[in-house]
Design a protein around this motif. Structure first.
Motif, PDB file in Angstrom:
ATOM      1  N   ALA A  37      12.437  -0.364  -4.735  1.00  0.00           N
ATOM      2  CA  ALA A  37      13.169  -0.677  -5.960  1.00  0.00           C
ATOM      3  C   ALA A  37      12.881  -2.126  -6.319  1.00  0.00           C
ATOM      4  O   ALA A  37      12.729  -2.970  -5.434  1.00  0.00           O
ATOM      5  N   TYR A  38      12.797  -2.379  -7.608  1.00  0.00           N
ATOM      6  CA  TYR A  38      12.666  -3.770  -8.054  1.00  0.00           C
ATOM      7  C   TYR A  38      13.293  -3.942  -9.421  1.00  0.00           C
ATOM      8  O   TYR A  38      13.538  -2.976 -10.138  1.00  0.00           O
ATOM      9  N   ALA A  39      13.567  -5.191  -9.745  1.00  0.00           N
ATOM     10  CA  ALA A  39      14.065  -5.563 -11.067  1.00  0.00           C
ATOM     11  C   ALA A  39      13.029  -6.473 -11.691  1.00  0.00           C
ATOM     12  O   ALA A  39      12.656  -7.491 -11.102  1.00  0.00           O
ATOM     13  N   GLY A  40      12.560  -6.082 -12.857  1.00  0.00           N
ATOM     14  CA  GLY A  40      11.566  -6.875 -13.566  1.00  0.00           C
ATOM     15  C   GLY A  40      12.086  -7.283 -14.927  1.00  0.00           C
ATOM     16  O   GLY A  40      13.094  -6.752 -15.413  1.00  0.00           O
ATOM     17  N   PRO A  41      11.398  -8.213 -15.569  1.00  0.00           N
ATOM     18  CA  PRO A  41      11.843  -8.663 -16.893  1.00  0.00           C
ATOM     19  C   PRO A  41      11.967  -7.488 -17.873  1.00  0.00           C
ATOM     20  O   PRO A  41      11.111  -6.607 -17.904  1.00  0.00           O
TER      21      PRO A  41
ATOM     22  N   GLU B 218       0.841  -1.204   0.000  1.00  0.00           N
ATOM     23  CA  GLU B 218       0.000   0.000   0.000  1.00  0.00           C
ATOM     24  C   GLU B 218       0.879   1.259   0.000  1.00  0.00           C
ATOM     25  O   GLU B 218       0.612   2.220  -0.729  1.00  0.00           O
ATOM     26  N   ALA B 219       1.943   1.248   0.783  1.00  0.00           N
ATOM     27  CA  ALA B 219       2.865   2.385   0.803  1.00  0.00           C
ATOM     28  C   ALA B 219       3.597   2.509  -0.532  1.00  0.00           C
ATOM     29  O   ALA B 219       3.788   3.620  -1.042  1.00  0.00           O
ATOM     30  N   VAL B 220       3.998   1.381  -1.105  1.00  0.00           N
ATOM     31  CA  VAL B 220       4.641   1.381  -2.419  1.00  0.00           C
ATOM     32  C   VAL B 220       3.701   2.010  -3.446  1.00  0.00           C
ATOM     33  O   VAL B 220       4.093   2.883  -4.229  1.00  0.00           O
ATOM     34  N   ALA B 221       2.441   1.593  -3.418  1.00  0.00           N
ATOM     35  CA  ALA B 221       1.450   2.135  -4.354  1.00  0.00           C
ATOM     36  C   ALA B 221       1.302   3.644  -4.180  1.00  0.00           C
ATOM     37  O   ALA B 221       1.186   4.385  -5.169  1.00  0.00           O
TER      38      ALA B 221
ATOM     39  N   LEU C 293      -3.870  -1.686  -5.774  1.00  0.00           N
ATOM     40  CA  LEU C 293      -3.213  -2.609  -4.850  1.00  0.00           C
ATOM     41  C   LEU C 293      -3.181  -4.032  -5.427  1.00  0.00           C
ATOM     42  O   LEU C 293      -2.130  -4.686  -5.356  1.00  0.00           O
ATOM     43  N   PRO C 294      -4.272  -4.540  -6.022  1.00  0.00           N
ATOM     44  CA  PRO C 294      -4.180  -5.872  -6.642  1.00  0.00           C
ATOM     45  C   PRO C 294      -3.112  -5.953  -7.751  1.00  0.00           C
ATOM     46  O   PRO C 294      -2.467  -6.998  -7.908  1.00  0.00           O
ATOM     47  N   GLU C 295      -2.906  -4.878  -8.487  1.00  0.00           N
ATOM     48  CA  GLU C 295      -1.853  -4.883  -9.501  1.00  0.00           C
ATOM     49  C   GLU C 295      -0.475  -4.959  -8.851  1.00  0.00           C
ATOM     50  O   GLU C 295       0.418  -5.654  -9.347  1.00  0.00           O
ATOM     51  N   TRP C 296      -0.280  -4.258  -7.739  1.00  0.00           N
ATOM     52  CA  TRP C 296       0.990  -4.341  -7.014  1.00  0.00           C
ATOM     53  C   TRP C 296       1.178  -5.730  -6.416  1.00  0.00           C
ATOM     54  O   TRP C 296       2.296  -6.252  -6.397  1.00  0.00           O
ATOM     55  N   GLU C 297       0.111  -6.326  -5.930  1.00  0.00           N
ATOM     56  CA  GLU C 297       0.204  -7.686  -5.403  1.00  0.00           C
ATOM     57  C   GLU C 297       0.617  -8.663  -6.500  1.00  0.00           C
ATOM     58  O   GLU C 297       1.453  -9.551  -6.281  1.00  0.00           O
ATOM     59  N   ALA C 298       0.050  -8.497  -7.688  1.00  0.00           N
ATOM     60  CA  ALA C 298       0.420  -9.363  -8.816  1.00  0.00           C
ATOM     61  C   ALA C 298       1.883  -9.148  -9.200  1.00  0.00           C
ATOM     62  O   ALA C 298       2.603 -10.109  -9.502  1.00  0.00           O
ATOM     63  N   LYS C 299       2.339  -7.893  -9.199  1.00  0.00           N
ATOM     64  CA  LYS C 299       3.743  -7.584  -9.495  1.00  0.00           C
ATOM     65  C   LYS C 299       4.654  -8.264  -8.466  1.00  0.00           C
ATOM     66  O   LYS C 299       5.643  -8.903  -8.814  1.00  0.00           O
ATOM     67  N   HIS C 300       4.304  -8.136  -7.189  1.00  0.00           N
ATOM     68  CA  HIS C 300       5.068  -8.770  -6.106  1.00  0.00           C
ATOM     69  C   HIS C 300       5.163 -10.274  -6.335  1.00  0.00           C
ATOM     70  O   HIS C 300       6.252 -10.853  -6.274  1.00  0.00           O
ATOM     71  N   ASP C 301       4.037 -10.895  -6.608  1.00  0.00           N
ATOM     72  CA  ASP C 301       4.011 -12.352  -6.782  1.00  0.00           C
ATOM     73  C   ASP C 301       4.818 -12.790  -8.002  1.00  0.00           C
ATOM     74  O   ASP C 301       5.540 -13.791  -7.953  1.00  0.00           O
TER      75      ASP C 301
END
Length: 168
Positions: free
Chosen positions: A71-75, A17-20, A41-49
């Motif tokens: 910070a994150y690294a994604g495809p 939620e804070a990230v969002a 929030l569901p989109e962030w949850e999907a990103k996390h998963d």
């Protein structure tokens, strides 16, 4: 710049939620992202998963119990031959900039990418509008790999992107 006092750790679902909220600020008030609507929030949850399933780092900076950055690294691209290349993302709460937290997060993210077997990290940075991000990445050994002219249109202006890359 003062020394950062934040702890960097893997993101938890309770942090999303804070990230969002941090990301929504940049979506609505800047050209740092080409998103035009904040992610739910569901989109962030999907990103996390998704990132967890891929073994890629997704980190937060926490200071006095408050999430002040992530910070994150994604495809980088969906085709299988790109599986060893990622795109990095780093955002700070607006009141947490200029204190070295971006460097703390990016350094930890690079380390996490190395542990995950990543070969190359790409950063796509808006220009003009994200000069601090370009400078931060250059400090960590990223070099300019290209520029795409006028590929984004946001807040009534055409924007370029600069592609930065670091091979691990």
């Amino acid at each position: 710049m003062t020394a950062p006092t934040a702890t960097v750790r893997p993101v938890g679902r309770a942090d999303l939620e804070a990230v969002a909220g941090i990301y929504a600020h940049y979506v609505l008030h800047s050209v740092a992202t080409f998103d035009e609507s904040p992610r739910s929030l569901p989109e962030w949850e999907a990103k996390h998963d998704d990132l967890a399933a891929r073994g890629l780092p997704f980190l937060v900076a926490e200071e006095a119990g408050r999430i002040v950055g992530f910070a994150y690294a994604g495809p980088w691209r969906p085709k299988p031959a790109y599986r060893h290349t990622v795109e990095d993302t780093v955002y700070l709460a607006p009141d947490a900039t200029g204190r070295g937290l971006g460097a703390t997060l990016l350094g930890a993210l690079i380390d996490g990418c190395a542990r995950a077997g990543v070969r190359s990290i790409v950063s796509v940075v808006t220009d003009p509008g994200s000069e601090a991000s370009i400078a931060l990445h250059r400090r960590f050994g990223f070099t300019e790999a290209g520029r795409l002219a006028a590929v984004g249109h946001k807040h009534d202006r055409w924007l370029d992107t600069v592609l930065l890359q670091r091979v691990l």
